[in-house]
Structures are given as C-alpha cells and as structure tokens.
Design a protein around this motif. Sequence first.
Motif: not given
Length: 163
Positions: A66-77
């Motif tokens: 997946v071409e998204v940043n996993s840290y940004l994804w988790q932080a958003s959630l």
Amino acid sequence: MGMRSGNFVAFGAVLALLAACGGTGDFANDTDLQAERLQREGIALDPDRETIWDLFGNNEDPSVTVEVNSYLWQASLEILDFMPLEAADPFTGIIAFGYATPPGGNRAYRATVYVTDPALEARSLRVALQGRNGTAVSRATARQVEDAILTRARQLRVADGRL
C-alpha cells in the motif's frame, strides 16, 4: 480471520476452474504449479495474509504494498477516534468519518482524511472538515487537525524505533 477464509474461497474457486480444464493426469502436481504461477503473477492472493494490515509489511512484490504512510494512517484513526468511521480505503488513502462533536467542542464536524504519499511529511496529508448543513470550516481548524495527526504520526514513528 474472515478475510483469510475469503482468500481461501477465492483461491479454491480459481483452482477448481483450473482443474476443470484438464491436464497431464498428475492433478496434485499440476494444481501446485498453477497455484504458484497465479500467486507469482498476482492473480491469486497470498494465503498467508490474514488482515488488510499485512499489506503495510515489507513485501517483495511492490504491486501488493500500500502506497500510503502507515504512521499517518494510524495517527489519523487515533486522533479522530471520537468520530464514527464511515469508510477507509488504504489503497486510495482515504478515510471518511461521520459527524461528531470533538471533546470540549460545541460544533459537530465530519472529516475526510487523504493520505497521499508514503512519506511522513506534511504534504502527504490533507484533512477536509465540514460542519452540519454544509457549513464551512475554517482552513485554520483543518490545519490544527492536520498538525495533531502529524505530531501523533511522528510519535508513533519514534516509538517504533525506525529513525
């Protein structure tokens, strides 16, 4: 667990179709070779994958990651966890939240988060906020939410130890 059983069902259907095509008579060997070929070509999913989060792992095949940043994804959630999650698609990097009032706030918002890049940078994140009845939300408010997400993403990265 549900995703894994879905993978097996799809994988089994592909194998059944291949078996119906005929072959050399050595069914077990032909099936194994066909399964390996389908996995190599990306047609069949890896049966060892259990959840969607496994896609964030370091896979050898770049077409599977997946071409998204996993840290940004988790932080958003985490930052927007007070809002009901309506949709999340890690392949496009979009997370949609429903209306909710922030803790200590008096106005309900809905948010859409766009994680657009695998880099942990401000340009990789966009937050769109909307008030009830389509009322506009100031860019400064959206920027505050973005800053909170970026700060939390950096904290997650430091805690992960991958500097």
